[in-house]
Each structure stands twice: as C-alpha cells, then as structure tokens.
Scaffold this active site. Sequence first.
Site, PDB file in Angstrom:
ATOM      1  N   HIS A  25      -7.485  -8.880  -9.004  1.00 58.26           N
ATOM      2  CA  HIS A  25      -6.166  -9.422  -8.683  1.00 58.26           C
ATOM      3  C   HIS A  25      -5.521 -10.094  -9.894  1.00 58.26           C
ATOM      4  CE1 HIS A  25      -3.421  -9.663  -5.442  1.00 58.26           C
ATOM      5  NE2 HIS A  25      -3.596 -10.915  -5.089  1.00 58.26           N
ATOM      6  N   ASN A  77       0.784 -15.283  -4.474  1.00 61.34           N
ATOM      7  CA  ASN A  77       1.710 -15.057  -3.363  1.00 61.34           C
ATOM      8  C   ASN A  77       2.946 -15.952  -3.401  1.00 61.34           C
ATOM      9  OD1 ASN A  77      -0.236 -13.258  -2.609  1.00 61.34           O
ATOM     10  ND2 ASN A  77      -0.779 -14.273  -0.698  1.00 61.34           N
TER      11      ASN A  77
END
Length: 196
Positions: A25, A77
């Site tokens: 990620h 996010n």
Amino acid sequence: MTVASGLPQLLVVGLGNLPFPQTRHSIGHLIIDALAARFHIHMSTDRTMGGVTGRSKVTLGQTAVSLTLVKPKPLMNITGPSVAGALRNSVKASDAMVVIHDSLSHKPKALSPKIGGSANGHNGVRSIISALGGETHFHRFRIGIGRGPGDAAEYVLSKLSEEEKFYWNGDGIGLDLVCNELERIARKQVESQGTP
C-alpha cells in the site's frame, strides 16, 4: 515556494501510510524515496506541503525540470486535503501533478500511467478527487501489486517482496520507467508552452 522560471514543473505525490513503510500500500512512498535518492533531493517535513517533501531542479533524460516530491503525512484514505494543499502551494495546475499509487488491478512490477478518470475503488485517489472538488485531470502512475489470496486489506498492508523493492528502488528498471514517464509529461508541458 519560488518557481524556476521557464522550466516545466512537476509535483510528484507518492501515496502510502507512513506508519507502514515497505508495504504494498505504501509503494508510492517507496518510489518517492527512490526518486529523492537518485536525484539527491533532500526530503524534510513541511507543514505547508502536508508531509515530507523536497524540491530541486533535475534533468529527466534531456529535459530540465523543477521537481517537487511529496509523501503526504495523513493516512491513505484521508490524504486528499494534504495533497490539495501541496498542489496549491507548488505547481497550481492539476495536470502538472502526478500521483503514484498501488493498484490491485495490475500485475506486480507493472507501471500503468493515465490521466483523469475515476478512482477505480482506490480510497486514496478518491480522497484526492474529493478534496479537489471533483477535479480528475491529474496524472496517475498505477503501480501493479497484483492481487493475493485472502483479504485485500491484509494483502495491501503486507510487505513488498525483495524483488519488487529492488525493481522500484535506486538502480532498478522500474524507477527508470517512472523517470521516462515523468520526462514525457514534462516534454508535453514544454511543447504546450512553446518553450525552447
């Protein structure tokens, strides 16, 4: 932030989670670190840019560029406001920004560049588009991480393989591909401005 006159300007943002380095990620962060090492750009925390950043005049292939690198500090996010702030405080134009992020839809070691389009389910990109008021006309380098068995959230937070890290790092072939794409974008800027 001062601007090198006449040079094409690029803001390159690598997405990731600072608490989880070297994970799939955070491949965007790894590539920013690799670019900083290759071009000897000193990186430091800058609140006005919303993360760890550095800037220098560099030469990509045959093209001189004013290059700004950013690793946003917020988690993936909720990275949008930070990236929007970095854009406002540097190159201003969204089409001079490149966002580097992981992609489950592309096989490992694949680089898939695009400009515009939807977030395709990537929460970091979705957060950026939202913070830019729906603006999607920025470059994206989707870095393939493949799709492993089991839970996608666990997979993206697992460590990159040594082979993948080497590919995108320092002298790896992958970093050359990234630099070639950055030069292509910079050359388009030069051509559109009619700058010799």
